[in-house]
Design a protein around this motif. Structure first.
Motif, PDB file in Angstrom:
ATOM      1  N   TYR A 168       0.441  -6.021 -38.941  1.00 47.70           N
ATOM      2  CA  TYR A 168       0.017  -5.518 -37.631  1.00 47.70           C
ATOM      3  C   TYR A 168      -0.407  -6.674 -36.734  1.00 47.70           C
ATOM      4  O   TYR A 168      -1.365  -7.382 -37.034  1.00 47.70           O
ATOM      5  CB  TYR A 168      -1.156  -4.554 -37.839  1.00 47.70           C
ATOM      6  CG  TYR A 168      -1.651  -3.878 -36.584  1.00 47.70           C
ATOM      7  CD1 TYR A 168      -1.313  -2.562 -36.290  1.00 47.70           C
ATOM      8  CD2 TYR A 168      -2.488  -4.552 -35.687  1.00 47.70           C
ATOM      9  CE1 TYR A 168      -1.772  -1.940 -35.146  1.00 47.70           C
ATOM     10  CE2 TYR A 168      -2.953  -3.936 -34.541  1.00 47.70           C
ATOM     11  CZ  TYR A 168      -2.594  -2.628 -34.272  1.00 47.70           C
ATOM     12  OH  TYR A 168      -3.047  -2.013 -33.141  1.00 47.70           O
ATOM     13  N   ASN A 169       0.328  -6.901 -35.667  1.00 45.72           N
ATOM     14  CA  ASN A 169      -0.102  -7.852 -34.639  1.00 45.72           C
ATOM     15  C   ASN A 169       0.650  -7.542 -33.341  1.00 45.72           C
ATOM     16  O   ASN A 169       1.615  -6.766 -33.342  1.00 45.72           O
ATOM     17  CB  ASN A 169       0.111  -9.315 -35.082  1.00 45.72           C
ATOM     18  CG  ASN A 169       1.565  -9.616 -35.371  1.00 45.72           C
ATOM     19  OD1 ASN A 169       2.460  -9.253 -34.611  1.00 45.72           O
ATOM     20  ND2 ASN A 169       1.819 -10.297 -36.498  1.00 45.72           N
ATOM     21  N   ASP A 170       0.212  -8.139 -32.248  1.00 46.20           N
ATOM     22  CA  ASP A 170       0.794  -7.822 -30.930  1.00 46.20           C
ATOM     23  C   ASP A 170       2.293  -8.081 -30.877  1.00 46.20           C
ATOM     24  O   ASP A 170       3.057  -7.288 -30.325  1.00 46.20           O
ATOM     25  CB  ASP A 170       0.114  -8.657 -29.830  1.00 46.20           C
ATOM     26  CG  ASP A 170      -1.155  -7.971 -29.331  1.00 46.20           C
ATOM     27  OD1 ASP A 170      -1.397  -6.827 -29.755  1.00 46.20           O
ATOM     28  OD2 ASP A 170      -1.889  -8.569 -28.537  1.00 46.20           O
ATOM     29  N   ALA A 171       2.709  -9.204 -31.466  1.00 47.02           N
ATOM     30  CA  ALA A 171       4.130  -9.574 -31.389  1.00 47.02           C
ATOM     31  C   ALA A 171       5.001  -8.547 -32.100  1.00 47.02           C
ATOM     32  O   ALA A 171       6.043  -8.127 -31.582  1.00 47.02           O
ATOM     33  CB  ALA A 171       4.336 -10.964 -32.004  1.00 47.02           C
ATOM     34  N   ASN A 172       4.578  -8.107 -33.290  1.00 43.54           N
ATOM     35  CA  ASN A 172       5.343  -7.096 -34.024  1.00 43.54           C
ATOM     36  C   ASN A 172       5.263  -5.727 -33.347  1.00 43.54           C
ATOM     37  O   ASN A 172       6.256  -4.992 -33.277  1.00 43.54           O
ATOM     38  CB  ASN A 172       4.831  -6.976 -35.464  1.00 43.54           C
ATOM     39  CG  ASN A 172       5.232  -8.184 -36.314  1.00 43.54           C
ATOM     40  OD1 ASN A 172       6.102  -8.953 -35.926  1.00 43.54           O
ATOM     41  ND2 ASN A 172       4.590  -8.344 -37.450  1.00 43.54           N
ATOM     42  N   ASN A 173       4.064  -5.387 -32.849  1.00 42.39           N
ATOM     43  CA  ASN A 173       3.869  -4.066 -32.237  1.00 42.39           C
ATOM     44  C   ASN A 173       4.811  -3.861 -31.050  1.00 42.39           C
ATOM     45  O   ASN A 173       5.386  -2.783 -30.872  1.00 42.39           O
ATOM     46  CB  ASN A 173       2.417  -3.891 -31.776  1.00 42.39           C
ATOM     47  CG  ASN A 173       1.427  -3.931 -32.932  1.00 42.39           C
ATOM     48  OD1 ASN A 173       1.821  -3.971 -34.087  1.00 42.39           O
ATOM     49  ND2 ASN A 173       0.144  -3.908 -32.626  1.00 42.39           N
ATOM     50  N   ILE A 174       4.955  -4.897 -30.242  1.00 40.69           N
ATOM     51  CA  ILE A 174       5.775  -4.761 -29.029  1.00 40.69           C
ATOM     52  C   ILE A 174       7.262  -4.618 -29.398  1.00 40.69           C
ATOM     53  O   ILE A 174       8.010  -3.889 -28.745  1.00 40.69           O
ATOM     54  CB  ILE A 174       5.518  -5.947 -28.069  1.00 40.69           C
ATOM     55  CG1 ILE A 174       5.835  -5.537 -26.636  1.00 40.69           C
ATOM     56  CG2 ILE A 174       6.263  -7.192 -28.455  1.00 40.69           C
ATOM     57  CD1 ILE A 174       5.303  -6.521 -25.603  1.00 40.69           C
ATOM     58  N   GLN A 175       7.671  -5.274 -30.485  1.00 35.76           N
ATOM     59  CA  GLN A 175       9.068  -5.140 -30.928  1.00 35.76           C
ATOM     60  C   GLN A 175       9.320  -3.720 -31.466  1.00 35.76           C
ATOM     61  O   GLN A 175      10.390  -3.145 -31.252  1.00 35.76           O
ATOM     62  CB  GLN A 175       9.398  -6.180 -32.006  1.00 35.76           C
ATOM     63  CG  GLN A 175       9.348  -7.631 -31.525  1.00 35.76           C
ATOM     64  CD  GLN A 175      10.377  -7.968 -30.455  1.00 35.76           C
ATOM     65  OE1 GLN A 175      11.403  -7.289 -30.308  1.00 35.76           O
ATOM     66  NE2 GLN A 175      10.113  -9.023 -29.680  1.00 35.76           N
ATOM     67  N   ILE A 176       8.333  -3.150 -32.157  1.00 39.80           N
ATOM     68  CA  ILE A 176       8.482  -1.769 -32.661  1.00 39.80           C
ATOM     69  C   ILE A 176       8.534  -0.796 -31.495  1.00 39.80           C
ATOM     70  O   ILE A 176       9.330   0.144 -31.482  1.00 39.80           O
ATOM     71  CB  ILE A 176       7.341  -1.422 -33.645  1.00 39.80           C
ATOM     72  CG1 ILE A 176       7.607  -2.117 -34.977  1.00 39.80           C
ATOM     73  CG2 ILE A 176       7.205   0.087 -33.817  1.00 39.80           C
ATOM     74  CD1 ILE A 176       7.235  -1.358 -36.214  1.00 39.80           C
ATOM     75  N   ASP A 177       7.665  -1.010 -30.499  1.00 44.04           N
ATOM     76  CA  ASP A 177       7.683  -0.140 -29.313  1.00 44.04           C
ATOM     77  C   ASP A 177       9.060  -0.165 -28.646  1.00 44.04           C
ATOM     78  O   ASP A 177       9.586   0.869 -28.238  1.00 44.04           O
ATOM     79  CB  ASP A 177       6.626  -0.589 -28.293  1.00 44.04           C
ATOM     80  CG  ASP A 177       5.202  -0.316 -28.769  1.00 44.04           C
ATOM     81  OD1 ASP A 177       5.036   0.469 -29.718  1.00 44.04           O
ATOM     82  OD2 ASP A 177       4.258  -0.897 -28.193  1.00 44.04           O
ATOM     83  N   ALA A 178       9.622  -1.378 -28.535  1.00 46.53           N
ATOM     84  CA  ALA A 178      10.938  -1.519 -27.897  1.00 46.53           C
ATOM     85  C   ALA A 178      12.008  -0.814 -28.731  1.00 46.53           C
ATOM     86  O   ALA A 178      12.860  -0.097 -28.199  1.00 46.53           O
ATOM     87  CB  ALA A 178      11.287  -2.997 -27.732  1.00 46.53           C
TER      88      ALA A 178
END
Length: 402
Positions: free
Chosen positions: A236-246
């Protein structure tokens, strides 16, 4: 100054029902809701509502699987009353046998009819499979419900709120700190504190690995429901979260085009991505659609074909642009909403993140590229852990069989 007459208060501490024994779990799980609707101190809920009728506030204690806490929505004028109620929910919660009994009766009535609803039977199968038949994640059974007691619920609640030293409170809204500070000192500062360091227990209730198919035959009519779940461990981190959202948005676009526009087989396929850090890092993608029973295999195959195309080629730039524009717009809207900040600051505290990260969120959307979505698809949509659930109408009885 987003809303001139609102102050939102959130307080939490780790622990929750993860600390309840298996025997006491059902009572513990009901505790927050029961105490929150039982009034306070010597006042029944009806009396409390009358006392507060001229005021603009709501205060609710809760106990989740990993935390216990209190949320409040009030105004600058009624802030002190909200703080008094928070103080009382810690120090003088009320036990109401009538509220308990009404809750038990209502739940029993719902459970009695649950087996008649195809959707409920299907969801119960989904929960049982996703959580390895762990009763904590499934609908309560009448046997468990009838073993629960108000005494156990009340004592679990009191135990969870006996020590305020581990609580973190956030305040969002129209106020100056100097005005709130004396009330915070008076009401939160005087809460009982034992400095008993504790946190949640990781019970490791996660979906099974591998590829599984579950079919439920229930109900009549010519409709099937399909749910595909891809899941796994997650950093869990910002970089991974944004890729999952996309990836969630891009896959939603692709499935709408393929399953609805091209196949005409389903009206509204939906893609939901979830990710969390607590109690352990996990992600899941859930694809849901309804269709004619005869179309199930074709539409599942087409949905997984779209997943494979993302793994081979990544997302089209046009789809990425669509996601980035929408995400930027919704972020700008959220940044001016108290309710967003209240939830965001609480989550940032729980996940030990820097809350300033949100201010860089829109600029980080440029990190989403066809290549990054391809990498994310291969990482998170590999299909190694894929559970397929299908709800079909009951098979018609064979007239030739006696």
């Amino acid at each position: 100054n987003f809303k001139n007459d609102q102050v939102l208060i959130n307080g939490y501490s780790f622990g929750g029902t993860s600390l309840a024994s298996d025997d006491d779990y059902t009572s513990a799980e009901m505790a927050g809701g029961i105490i929150g609707t039982s009034g306070i101190a010597d006042f029944t809920q009806i009396q409390l509502n009358k006392i507060l009728s001229a005021k603009n506030l709501s205060v609710s204690p809760y106990i989740s699987d990993v935390a216990q806490g209190i949320t409040a929505n009030t105004t600058p004028k009624d802030f002190e009353t909200a703080m008094q109620l928070i103080y009382l929910y810690f120090t003088n919660p009320r036990k109401d046998a009538d509220v308990w009994q009404a809750n038990i009766s209502q739940t029993n009535a719902l459970l009695a009819n649950r087996g008649l609803s195809p959707g409920s039977v299907f969801q119960d199968t989904v929960s049982a499979t996703l959580y390895n038949h762990n009763f904590r994640e499934m609908v309560v059974t009448p046997e468990r419900l009838n073993k629960a007691t108000l005494d156990k619920a009340y004592s679990f609640y009191k135990e969870r709120f006996a020590d305020a030293s581990g609580f973190t409170f956030t305040f969002v809204g129209n106020f100056t700190v100097d005005v709130l500070k004396p009330y915070i000192e008076a009401y939160l500062g005087s809460l009982p504190s034992t400095n008993h360091k504790e946190t949640y227990k990781n019970l490791n209730i996660v979906p099974p690995a591998g590829q599984i198919t579950k079919t439920v035959n229930k109900g009549i009519g010519d409709k099937a429901t399909v749910q595909l779940v891809l899941s796994g461990p997650y950093e869990y981190n910002d970089a991974n979260n944004i890729q999952i959202d996309a990836l969630e948005e891009v896959l939603q676009i692709r499935l709408l085009e393929r399953l609805r526009e091209k196949d005409g087989g389903t009206y509204a396929p939906s893609v939901r991505a979830n990710y969390k850090k607590i109690p352990n890092g996990r992600y899941s993608f859930t694809i849901v659609f309804t269709c004619a029973p005869a179309d199930v295999d074709k539409l599942v195959s087409d949905a997984l074909d779209e997943v494979n195309k993302l793994k081979q080629n990544g997302a089209a730039q046009a789809d990425i642009d669509k996601f980035a524009a929408e995400d930027a717009r919704s972020t700008q809207v959220q940044l001016k909403e108290n309710i967003f900040w209240a939830g965001y600051l609480g989550a940032a505290s729980q996940n030990q993140e820097n809350p300033d990260n949100i201010l860089r969120h829109v600029s980080s959307l440029s990190n989403i590229t066809p290549q990054s979505t391809k990498d994310a698809a291969n990482k998170y949509l590999s299909g190694n852990n894929l559970i397929k659930f299908v709800l079909l109408p009951e098979k018609a009885a064979d007239p030739g069989k006696k």
